[in-house]
Design a protein around this motif. Structure first.
Motif, PDB file in Angstrom:
ATOM      1  N   THR A  23     -28.493  95.129   1.724  1.00 22.68           N
ATOM      2  CA  THR A  23     -28.385  94.674   0.337  1.00 22.68           C
ATOM      3  C   THR A  23     -27.219  95.425  -0.295  1.00 22.68           C
ATOM      4  N   TRP A  24     -26.115  94.752  -0.491  1.00 21.64           N
ATOM      5  CA  TRP A  24     -24.920  95.376  -1.022  1.00 21.64           C
ATOM      6  C   TRP A  24     -24.992  95.428  -2.544  1.00 21.64           C
ATOM      7  N   THR A  26     -23.818  95.179  -6.452  1.00 16.53           N
ATOM      8  CA  THR A  26     -22.910  94.271  -7.145  1.00 16.53           C
ATOM      9  C   THR A  26     -21.696  95.051  -7.641  1.00 16.53           C
ATOM     10  N   ARG A  27     -20.689  94.329  -8.069  1.00 14.72           N
ATOM     11  CA  ARG A  27     -19.484  94.979  -8.599  1.00 14.72           C
ATOM     12  C   ARG A  27     -19.837  95.820  -9.829  1.00 14.72           C
ATOM     13  N   ARG A  28     -20.716  95.301 -10.668  1.00 16.31           N
ATOM     14  CA  ARG A  28     -21.127  96.013 -11.887  1.00 16.31           C
ATOM     15  C   ARG A  28     -21.854  97.314 -11.527  1.00 16.31           C
ATOM     16  N   GLU A  29     -22.773  97.250 -10.562  1.00 16.85           N
ATOM     17  CA  GLU A  29     -23.495  98.448 -10.138  1.00 16.85           C
ATOM     18  C   GLU A  29     -22.544  99.499  -9.566  1.00 16.85           C
ATOM     19  N   THR A  30     -21.569  99.041  -8.798  1.00 20.14           N
ATOM     20  CA  THR A  30     -20.596  99.966  -8.221  1.00 20.14           C
ATOM     21  C   THR A  30     -19.761 100.633  -9.310  1.00 20.14           C
TER      22      THR A  30
END
Length: 67
Positions: A23-24, A26-30
């Motif tokens: 489960t990668w 998201t861009r926002r989480e990163t």
């Protein structure tokens, strides 16, 4: 337990199937995680700089050496 296979193609297929299960973030989480790390690194740098300055001042007062 992993089985020993000498076939590199089977190994690559297994790696690909395991990677699909991840489960990668998201861009926002990163971005949020990155900003949190940067903020805490800056806070730690400020804390240790201030601590160092206070200790240097105390050593100068007590021993009369430094700076």
């Amino acid at each position: 337990m992993a089985s020993k296979t000498s076939n590199p193609f089977v190994f690559l297929q297994q790696v690909r199937s395991e990677t699909a299960k991840v489960t990668w973030p998201t861009r926002r989480e990163t971005m949020i995680s990155t900003m949190m790390v940067m903020a805490f690194a800056c806070l730690a740098a400020i804390f240790f700089f201030a601590s160092d300055q206070v200790m240097a001042f105390a050593i100068e007062l007590i021993l009369g050496i430094g700076r």
